[in-house]
Design a protein around this motif. Structure first.
Motif, short mmCIF file in Angstrom:
data_model
loop_
_atom_site.label_atom_id
_atom_site.label_comp_id
_atom_site.label_asym_id
_atom_site.label_seq_id
_atom_site.Cartn_x
_atom_site.Cartn_y
_atom_site.Cartn_z
N THR A 95 4.37 -4.53 -6.63
CA THR A 95 4.52 -3.18 -6.08
C THR A 95 3.31 -2.30 -6.41
N ARG A 96 2.61 -2.63 -7.49
CA ARG A 96 1.44 -1.83 -7.88
C ARG A 96 0.28 -2.12 -6.96
N LYS A 101 -2.10 -7.41 -5.55
CA LYS A 101 -1.26 -7.16 -4.39
C LYS A 101 -1.94 -7.72 -3.15
#
Length: 174
Positions: A95-96, A101
């Protein structure tokens, strides 16, 4: 790198090649595609920033699946809630914001190229005590519980590792 960053990088490369000393636009003497082309093909060999970035991201993706558990992998897993024993394609996307990601969301524009790359990867099962039979991607076609959902629904070994799903039948390992 995001698309916006790649476009800015390409813009800076173009500005460097084609601007005059006073910062004004110069004359475009050659197409950008020729500049990016390999030297063997008559280009400058600069390459496409988006393709270079994809290759570098995929290199990290590959290293994550191949290297046992070096310090960098422990740090990445800790910061992004990843499991070091699973391949990235079978884990939820962090999610970061950040490079991991992007690595987990690695998009290769040609779907058939992506499939060939993923098919070329494999998971070393070893003694079968850390790889889950149904949940992990240890075969080239994907997660077994998704491929054989009806069989998974009646299985008594849903949470088992591969090492617990085999037995000796005479002289043959099944």
């Amino acid at each position: 790198m995001s698309k916006a960053v790649a476009e800015k990088l390409i813009s800076l490369q173009r500005y460097f090649l084609w601007s005059k000393e006073n910062g004004r636009n110069g004359i475009l003497l050659v197409k950008w595609e020729v500049v990016m082309a390999p030297k063997k093909a008559g280009g400058l060999g600069i390459g496409d920033a988006v393709i270079w970035n994809t290759a570098l991201l995929f290199n990290w993706w590959w290293r994550f699946s191949k290297e046992d558990c070096p310090l960098w992998k422990k740090v990445v897993c800790s910061c992004n809630n990843l499991n070091s024993n699973e391949m990235l394609c079978s884990q939820p996307v962090p999610t970061r914001r950040g490079p991991w990601k992007d690595i987990c969301q690695l998009q290769i524009s040609e779907p058939h190229v992506r499939e060939k790359i993923i098919r070329g990867l494999y998971m070393d099962v070893g003694n079968g005590r850390t790889v889950q039979f149904w949940e992990d991607i240890w075969l080239p076609h994907g997660v077994l519980k998704e491929l054989f959902s009806r069989l998974f629904s009646v299985s008594n070994l849903k949470g088992s590792v591969i090492g617990n799903c085999e037995f000796w039948d005479g002289l043959e390992w099944i």
